[in-house]
Design a protein around this motif. Sequence first.
Motif, PDB file in Angstrom:
ATOM      1  N   LYS A  54      -3.573  -2.788  -7.095  1.00  0.00           N
ATOM      2  CA  LYS A  54      -4.056  -1.694  -7.942  1.00  0.00           C
ATOM      3  C   LYS A  54      -4.071  -2.093  -9.414  1.00  0.00           C
ATOM      4  O   LYS A  54      -4.881  -1.604 -10.196  1.00  0.00           O
ATOM      5  CB  LYS A  54      -3.173  -0.459  -7.755  1.00  0.00           C
ATOM      6  CG  LYS A  54      -3.513   0.359  -6.527  1.00  0.00           C
ATOM      7  CD  LYS A  54      -2.759   1.679  -6.516  1.00  0.00           C
ATOM      8  CE  LYS A  54      -3.223   2.539  -5.341  1.00  0.00           C
ATOM      9  NZ  LYS A  54      -2.508   3.840  -5.304  1.00  0.00           N
ATOM     10  N   SER A  55      -3.181  -2.995  -9.794  1.00  0.00           N
ATOM     11  CA  SER A  55      -3.077  -3.420 -11.196  1.00  0.00           C
ATOM     12  C   SER A  55      -4.126  -4.454 -11.587  1.00  0.00           C
ATOM     13  O   SER A  55      -4.211  -4.835 -12.753  1.00  0.00           O
ATOM     14  CB  SER A  55      -1.687  -3.998 -11.457  1.00  0.00           C
ATOM     15  OG  SER A  55      -1.459  -5.127 -10.615  1.00  0.00           O
ATOM     16  N   SER A  56      -4.924  -4.913 -10.634  1.00  0.00           N
ATOM     17  CA  SER A  56      -5.912  -5.951 -10.917  1.00  0.00           C
ATOM     18  C   SER A  56      -6.912  -5.498 -11.985  1.00  0.00           C
ATOM     19  O   SER A  56      -7.409  -4.368 -11.946  1.00  0.00           O
ATOM     20  CB  SER A  56      -6.668  -6.315  -9.641  1.00  0.00           C
ATOM     21  OG  SER A  56      -7.780  -7.151  -9.937  1.00  0.00           O
ATOM     22  N   SER A 101      -8.466  -1.745   0.908  1.00  0.00           N
ATOM     23  CA  SER A 101      -8.760  -3.176   0.777  1.00  0.00           C
ATOM     24  C   SER A 101      -8.107  -4.037   1.845  1.00  0.00           C
ATOM     25  O   SER A 101      -8.486  -5.205   2.016  1.00  0.00           O
ATOM     26  CB  SER A 101      -8.307  -3.675  -0.605  1.00  0.00           C
ATOM     27  OG  SER A 101      -6.892  -3.662  -0.704  1.00  0.00           O
ATOM     28  N   GLY A 108       2.369   2.063  -3.291  1.00  0.00           N
ATOM     29  CA  GLY A 108       1.460   2.357  -4.391  1.00  0.00           C
ATOM     30  C   GLY A 108       1.067   1.160  -5.231  1.00  0.00           C
ATOM     31  O   GLY A 108       0.515   1.313  -6.328  1.00  0.00           O
ATOM     32  N   LYS A 116     -11.248  -6.292 -10.266  1.00  0.00           N
ATOM     33  CA  LYS A 116     -11.479  -5.764  -8.930  1.00  0.00           C
ATOM     34  C   LYS A 116     -12.855  -6.087  -8.349  1.00  0.00           C
ATOM     35  O   LYS A 116     -12.965  -6.402  -7.160  1.00  0.00           O
ATOM     36  CB  LYS A 116     -11.223  -4.260  -8.901  1.00  0.00           C
ATOM     37  CG  LYS A 116      -9.742  -3.922  -9.038  1.00  0.00           C
ATOM     38  CD  LYS A 116      -9.491  -2.431  -8.980  1.00  0.00           C
ATOM     39  CE  LYS A 116      -7.992  -2.140  -9.154  1.00  0.00           C
ATOM     40  NZ  LYS A 116      -7.708  -0.701  -9.153  1.00  0.00           N
ATOM     41  N   ILE A 134       0.844  -1.201   0.000  1.00  0.00           N
ATOM     42  CA  ILE A 134       0.000   0.000   0.000  1.00  0.00           C
ATOM     43  C   ILE A 134       0.874   1.244   0.000  1.00  0.00           C
ATOM     44  O   ILE A 134       0.677   2.167  -0.797  1.00  0.00           O
ATOM     45  CB  ILE A 134      -0.950  -0.004   1.221  1.00  0.00           C
ATOM     46  CG1 ILE A 134      -2.009  -1.108   1.068  1.00  0.00           C
ATOM     47  CG2 ILE A 134      -1.625   1.355   1.384  1.00  0.00           C
ATOM     48  CD1 ILE A 134      -2.846  -1.325   2.314  1.00  0.00           C
ATOM     49  N   ALA A 156      -0.959  -1.432  -3.997  1.00  0.00           N
ATOM     50  CA  ALA A 156      -2.202  -2.032  -3.533  1.00  0.00           C
ATOM     51  C   ALA A 156      -3.192  -0.963  -3.091  1.00  0.00           C
ATOM     52  O   ALA A 156      -2.800   0.152  -2.715  1.00  0.00           O
ATOM     53  CB  ALA A 156      -1.924  -2.998  -2.373  1.00  0.00           C
ATOM     54  N   GLU A 157      -4.476  -1.315  -3.134  1.00  0.00           N
ATOM     55  CA  GLU A 157      -5.544  -0.394  -2.749  1.00  0.00           C
ATOM     56  C   GLU A 157      -5.566  -0.243  -1.228  1.00  0.00           C
ATOM     57  O   GLU A 157      -5.681  -1.230  -0.493  1.00  0.00           O
ATOM     58  CB  GLU A 157      -6.894  -0.924  -3.237  1.00  0.00           C
ATOM     59  CG  GLU A 157      -6.996  -1.094  -4.759  1.00  0.00           C
ATOM     60  CD  GLU A 157      -7.091   0.238  -5.482  1.00  0.00           C
ATOM     61  OE1 GLU A 157      -7.172   1.293  -4.811  1.00  0.00           O
ATOM     62  OE2 GLU A 157      -7.079   0.238  -6.724  1.00  0.00           O
ATOM     63  N   SER A 158      -5.483   0.990  -0.772  1.00  0.00           N
ATOM     64  CA  SER A 158      -5.373   1.240   0.668  1.00  0.00           C
ATOM     65  C   SER A 158      -6.633   0.848   1.436  1.00  0.00           C
ATOM     66  O   SER A 158      -6.564   0.508   2.614  1.00  0.00           O
ATOM     67  CB  SER A 158      -5.057   2.717   0.919  1.00  0.00           C
ATOM     68  OG  SER A 158      -6.079   3.539   0.392  1.00  0.00           O
TER      69      SER A 158
END
Length: 278
Positions: A236-238, A111, A105, A241, A102, A107-109
């Motif tokens: 984040k690159s998923s 989540s 940058g 989602k 996270i 991963a989604e913070s």
Amino acid sequence: MKNLQTIRQCRGAALLRPISAGLLVLLFFLGARHAQAQSLRIAAASDLQFALADLAAQYEKQSGEKLAITFGSSGNFFAQIQNGAPFDLFFSADIAYPQKLIDGGFAESDSRTTYAFGRIVLWLPPDSPLNPAQLQWNTLLDARIQKIAIANPDHAPYGRAAVAALQKAGLYEQLKSKLVYGENISQAAQFVESGSAQAGILAMSLTFAPAMKSGKTWEIPRELYPPLEQAVVLMKSSSNKPAARAFLAFLQTESARATLARYGFSLPAVSGLREAKP
């Protein structure tokens, strides 16, 4: 005239054939990409090998969603994700790696979810003459214990927990020459199961595997090692989602929590879980 018409028909058919073949190729790749997008790609710590497989089977039956799970050490996955490994979700054996993703940058913070707390046990094969439930730490001091398997503490949280417990018990310096390191906690368990080591400090969750249920165990007191707070995070690159968040929501259901408890995990309070947003 008839010959001219025949020539035109042949030319038309000749033109259509490559177009049709091209369409078939395009449809094939579109279908492959669609199938790939529909498969939720999960990187998971090795201590989840049996628990997450059980959860995945439940979820696939309930939702129809396909899950592709790869098991390994949390530290190795952390490095792979930073280098572009295409995972949707990362289940770590500790909370530090998801938080670092996270912060970096990746991963989604919103989540990050603590799904369980791990526990460690001293495990010996069923034919061992020693009884760890009775001898506890003294088991490892017996001359018949020549090798003790743990996960590599350089990148496996369960390995770090094992070292911390040995240090807190005042035994690390005495026993460190006996330690053998698995690439992850699953490989450490294999060392003991195969006889390459006579004892192992393992994730309790792995001792519920059919091949290990009959072994001899002693749960190491939890005050001897830092809490193994295990967390999952969404990349984040998923490209998938909505499906990833749906699976995170499933983890908070009573049935999913009961499954984790059945494999020896301690559970966070429901109020402590972070809700996965749709």
